[in-house]
Motif scaffolding. Sequence first.
Motif, PDB file in Angstrom:
ATOM      1  N   ALA A  79       0.860  -1.291  -0.063  1.00 15.83           N
ATOM      2  CA  ALA A  79      -0.081   0.032   0.145  1.00 15.83           C
ATOM      3  C   ALA A  79       0.914   1.352   0.067  1.00 15.83           C
ATOM      4  O   ALA A  79       0.297   2.088  -0.289  1.00 15.83           O
ATOM      5  CB  ALA A  79      -0.985  -0.023   1.127  1.00 15.83           C
ATOM      6  N   GLY A  80       1.953   1.175   0.271  1.00 18.11           N
ATOM      7  CA  GLY A  80       2.935   2.222   0.644  1.00 18.11           C
ATOM      8  C   GLY A  80       2.445   3.209   1.530  1.00 18.11           C
ATOM      9  O   GLY A  80       2.902   4.425   1.657  1.00 18.11           O
ATOM     10  N   ARG A  81       1.974   2.543   2.585  1.00 19.71           N
ATOM     11  CA  ARG A  81       1.467   3.376   3.928  1.00 19.71           C
ATOM     12  C   ARG A  81       1.090   2.506   4.985  1.00 19.71           C
ATOM     13  O   ARG A  81       1.160   1.389   4.766  1.00 19.71           O
ATOM     14  CB  ARG A  81       0.231   4.216   3.512  1.00 19.71           C
ATOM     15  N   ARG A  82       0.873   3.065   6.196  1.00 21.84           N
ATOM     16  CA  ARG A  82       0.563   1.966   7.212  1.00 21.84           C
ATOM     17  C   ARG A  82      -0.991   1.549   7.086  1.00 21.84           C
ATOM     18  O   ARG A  82      -1.901   2.474   6.839  1.00 21.84           O
ATOM     19  CB  ARG A  82       0.712   2.833   8.781  1.00 21.84           C
ATOM     20  N   VAL A  83      -1.176   0.628   7.065  1.00 22.09           N
ATOM     21  CA  VAL A  83      -2.671  -0.094   6.875  1.00 22.09           C
ATOM     22  C   VAL A  83      -3.026  -1.018   8.191  1.00 22.09           C
ATOM     23  O   VAL A  83      -2.290  -1.915   8.533  1.00 22.09           O
ATOM     24  CB  VAL A  83      -2.831  -1.127   5.689  1.00 22.09           C
ATOM     25  N   LEU A  84      -3.923  -0.588   9.100  1.00 21.48           N
ATOM     26  CA  LEU A  84      -4.494  -1.371  10.042  1.00 21.48           C
ATOM     27  C   LEU A  84      -5.843  -1.968   9.682  1.00 21.48           C
ATOM     28  O   LEU A  84      -6.733  -1.086   9.162  1.00 21.48           O
ATOM     29  CB  LEU A  84      -4.799  -0.275  11.308  1.00 21.48           C
ATOM     30  N   VAL A  85      -6.130  -3.205  10.152  1.00 25.26           N
ATOM     31  CA  VAL A  85      -7.149  -3.968   9.786  1.00 25.26           C
ATOM     32  C   VAL A  85      -8.103  -4.340  10.835  1.00 25.26           C
ATOM     33  O   VAL A  85      -7.693  -4.982  11.649  1.00 25.26           O
ATOM     34  CB  VAL A  85      -6.932  -5.043   8.759  1.00 25.26           C
ATOM     35  N   LYS A  86      -9.326  -3.769  11.174  1.00 21.07           N
ATOM     36  CA  LYS A  86     -10.079  -4.254  12.187  1.00 21.07           C
ATOM     37  C   LYS A  86     -10.687  -5.510  11.734  1.00 21.07           C
ATOM     38  O   LYS A  86     -11.822  -5.394  10.779  1.00 21.07           O
ATOM     39  CB  LYS A  86     -11.245  -3.262  12.390  1.00 21.07           C
ATOM     40  N   ALA A  87     -10.427  -6.654  12.359  1.00 15.79           N
ATOM     41  CA  ALA A  87     -10.816  -8.126  11.919  1.00 15.79           C
ATOM     42  C   ALA A  87     -12.328  -8.230  12.291  1.00 15.79           C
ATOM     43  O   ALA A  87     -12.214  -9.332  13.171  1.00 15.79           O
ATOM     44  CB  ALA A  87      -9.703  -9.109  12.171  1.00 15.79           C
ATOM     45  N   GLU A  88     -13.209  -7.722  11.926  1.00  8.88           N
ATOM     46  CA  GLU A  88     -14.543  -8.164  12.152  1.00  8.88           C
ATOM     47  C   GLU A  88     -14.992  -9.613  11.583  1.00  8.88           C
ATOM     48  O   GLU A  88     -15.953  -9.968  12.002  1.00  8.88           O
ATOM     49  CB  GLU A  88     -15.590  -7.021  11.720  1.00  8.88           C
ATOM     50  N   CYS A  89     -14.255  -9.860  10.616  1.00  2.97           N
ATOM     51  CA  CYS A  89     -14.509 -11.358  10.028  1.00  2.97           C
ATOM     52  C   CYS A  89     -14.183 -12.446  11.158  1.00  2.97           C
ATOM     53  O   CYS A  89     -14.584 -13.555  11.256  1.00  2.97           O
ATOM     54  CB  CYS A  89     -13.517 -11.703   9.004  1.00  2.97           C
ATOM     55  N   LEU A  90     -13.466 -12.188  12.401  1.00  2.00           N
ATOM     56  CA  LEU A  90     -13.106 -13.036  13.325  1.00  2.00           C
ATOM     57  C   LEU A  90     -14.242 -12.707  14.590  1.00  2.00           C
ATOM     58  O   LEU A  90     -14.270 -13.560  15.592  1.00  2.00           O
ATOM     59  CB  LEU A  90     -12.130 -12.810  14.158  1.00  2.00           C
ATOM     60  N   GLN A  91     -15.330 -11.950  14.390  1.00  7.87           N
ATOM     61  CA  GLN A  91     -16.418 -11.835  15.188  1.00  7.87           C
ATOM     62  C   GLN A  91     -17.342 -13.196  15.079  1.00  7.87           C
ATOM     63  O   GLN A  91     -17.625 -14.022  14.393  1.00  7.87           O
ATOM     64  CB  GLN A  91     -17.399 -10.640  14.776  1.00  7.87           C
ATOM     65  N   ILE A  92     -18.051 -13.516  16.428  1.00  5.19           N
ATOM     66  CA  ILE A  92     -19.120 -14.712  16.403  1.00  5.19           C
ATOM     67  C   ILE A  92     -19.939 -14.322  15.462  1.00  5.19           C
ATOM     68  O   ILE A  92     -20.547 -13.350  14.990  1.00  5.19           O
ATOM     69  CB  ILE A  92     -19.617 -14.617  17.858  1.00  5.19           C
ATOM     70  N   THR A  93     -20.084 -15.428  14.686  1.00  5.56           N
ATOM     71  CA  THR A  93     -21.120 -15.842  13.639  1.00  5.56           C
ATOM     72  C   THR A  93     -20.331 -15.188  12.288  1.00  5.56           C
ATOM     73  O   THR A  93     -21.094 -15.243  10.986  1.00  5.56           O
ATOM     74  CB  THR A  93     -22.656 -14.972  13.667  1.00  5.56           C
ATOM     75  N   GLY A  94     -19.237 -14.677  12.438  1.00  6.05           N
ATOM     76  CA  GLY A  94     -18.480 -14.383  11.177  1.00  6.05           C
ATOM     77  C   GLY A  94     -18.431 -13.011  10.759  1.00  6.05           C
ATOM     78  O   GLY A  94     -17.870 -12.477   9.706  1.00  6.05           O
ATOM     79  N   SER A  95     -19.442 -12.133  11.222  1.00  4.50           N
ATOM     80  CA  SER A  95     -19.431 -10.736  10.761  1.00  4.50           C
ATOM     81  C   SER A  95     -19.818  -9.758  11.918  1.00  4.50           C
ATOM     82  O   SER A  95     -20.249 -10.130  13.077  1.00  4.50           O
ATOM     83  CB  SER A  95     -20.379 -10.699   9.469  1.00  4.50           C
ATOM     84  N   PHE A  96     -19.785  -8.458  11.658  1.00  2.00           N
ATOM     85  CA  PHE A  96     -20.133  -7.417  12.541  1.00  2.00           C
ATOM     86  C   PHE A  96     -21.570  -7.410  12.940  1.00  2.00           C
ATOM     87  O   PHE A  96     -22.065  -6.707  13.827  1.00  2.00           O
ATOM     88  CB  PHE A  96     -19.638  -5.937  11.759  1.00  2.00           C
ATOM     89  N   LYS A  97     -22.464  -7.988  12.245  1.00 11.31           N
ATOM     90  CA  LYS A  97     -23.815  -8.284  12.215  1.00 11.31           C
ATOM     91  C   LYS A  97     -24.198  -8.512  13.440  1.00 11.31           C
ATOM     92  O   LYS A  97     -25.310  -8.132  14.039  1.00 11.31           O
ATOM     93  CB  LYS A  97     -24.348  -8.897  10.987  1.00 11.31           C
ATOM     94  N   LEU A  98     -23.671  -9.444  14.233  1.00 14.14           N
ATOM     95  CA  LEU A  98     -23.853  -9.690  15.405  1.00 14.14           C
ATOM     96  C   LEU A  98     -24.121  -8.350  16.402  1.00 14.14           C
ATOM     97  O   LEU A  98     -25.019  -8.556  17.419  1.00 14.14           O
ATOM     98  CB  LEU A  98     -23.221 -10.719  16.174  1.00 14.14           C
ATOM     99  N   ARG A  99     -23.451  -7.335  16.193  1.00 10.27           N
ATOM    100  CA  ARG A  99     -23.336  -6.176  17.425  1.00 10.27           C
ATOM    101  C   ARG A  99     -24.699  -5.643  16.917  1.00 10.27           C
ATOM    102  O   ARG A  99     -25.403  -5.383  18.058  1.00 10.27           O
ATOM    103  CB  ARG A  99     -22.456  -5.349  16.646  1.00 10.27           C
ATOM    104  N   GLY A 100     -25.066  -5.529  15.940  1.00 10.01           N
ATOM    105  CA  GLY A 100     -26.329  -4.917  15.489  1.00 10.01           C
ATOM    106  C   GLY A 100     -27.578  -5.578  15.999  1.00 10.01           C
ATOM    107  O   GLY A 100     -28.423  -5.236  16.660  1.00 10.01           O
ATOM    108  N   ALA A 101     -27.362  -6.870  15.643  1.00  9.30           N
ATOM    109  CA  ALA A 101     -28.413  -7.894  16.230  1.00  9.30           C
ATOM    110  C   ALA A 101     -28.566  -7.782  17.647  1.00  9.30           C
ATOM    111  O   ALA A 101     -29.756  -7.904  18.400  1.00  9.30           O
ATOM    112  CB  ALA A 101     -28.351  -9.260  15.523  1.00  9.30           C
ATOM    113  N   TRP A 102     -27.339  -8.158  18.462  1.00  7.07           N
ATOM    114  CA  TRP A 102     -27.635  -8.114  19.831  1.00  7.07           C
ATOM    115  C   TRP A 102     -28.211  -6.701  20.540  1.00  7.07           C
ATOM    116  O   TRP A 102     -28.956  -6.856  21.354  1.00  7.07           O
ATOM    117  CB  TRP A 102     -26.502  -8.229  20.536  1.00  7.07           C
ATOM    118  N   SER A 103     -27.662  -5.606  19.938  1.00  8.41           N
ATOM    119  CA  SER A 103     -28.041  -4.561  20.411  1.00  8.41           C
ATOM    120  C   SER A 103     -29.633  -4.231  20.163  1.00  8.41           C
ATOM    121  O   SER A 103     -30.317  -3.725  21.213  1.00  8.41           O
ATOM    122  CB  SER A 103     -27.506  -3.201  19.624  1.00  8.41           C
TER     123      SER A 103
END
Length: 321
Positions: free
Chosen positions: A33-57
């Motif tokens: 990338a030619g720059r610093r890249v940080l990745v928030k790995a929501e693929c590691l969330q329970i059920t496999g995606s960030f969608k659990l956050r909204g569902a639980w909320s």
Amino acid sequence: MTDIAAIRAAAARLAPAVRRTPLLESTFLNEIAGRRVLVKAECLQITGSFKLRGAWSALTSLDETQRRRGVLAYSSGNHAQGVAYAAKRLGIPAVILMPEDAPALKLANTRAYGAEVVTYKRPGESREEIGEAIAAERGLTLIKPYDHPEVIAGQGTCGLELAEQVREAGVTEADVLVCTGGGGLCSGIALALAADAPGLRARPAAPAGWDDWSARTVPSPLISGHEIAGKIVEIGSNVESLTLGERCSGEGHLIGKTSRQSRAGKFHLDPATRGIGVNEQGAFAQYLRLPAFNVVPLPDEISDDIGAILDPLGNAVHTAL
């Protein structure tokens, strides 16, 4: 309406149920990338995606009567699994409406979490219409996949975590690329970052050629030459109907996807939500804010769909698929 207080309240409810996903960095990826890249790995969330956050909320915000009656959600997979998982953990009956051509694994996982799965055909059937009918018949609470205040609040908890993690990584300014379909995740993250990490700017992102937005957009030259009827409708106190060819002005949210089923489809202006929707088999797809817009028929050589919505300059900002 979702605000930072709602996101913080959602974070407290989510704490014992969701995974705090890591912020990952790769030297190899930084070099590419030619720059610093940080990745928030929501693929590691329970059920496999960030969608659990909204569902639980959303599910933990229901009152006892709503929990007892149950919930309904529609999704092709990730929101379906998030709601099904959360409902099972919370002891809430769940009905999930999914397209019959959804990935087999996601259908199986949703059933494995204990939800009742109802399928429908796409294209040709509207999940919104089917879902609303089932919810009304059974007294279920509808948990929409992204345009729901508690779902947005839940997705915003990802932004709260990110704000803390980037501080630990020594980052104070950055562009935050957020995968965007319906916009719930990006909306929540933008709210969280504005409060806790104002130097970080949320940037909606999608794969070129596969994003929901361009799939519903037609370049304006293809529509040039079409006459637009002169009727002007202002957003007012009463719901108005717009047939294709009529013009509408007034600031508001635009919700539009025209119907395949009828070349006489009508657009409805709803002042209660300051938005525009579609009858027949149409389904909302995007939210925009425009000072004025026009509704015009598409020429036959473009597609078989019945209409497009133009901004004041004549650019097509939304078409049916």
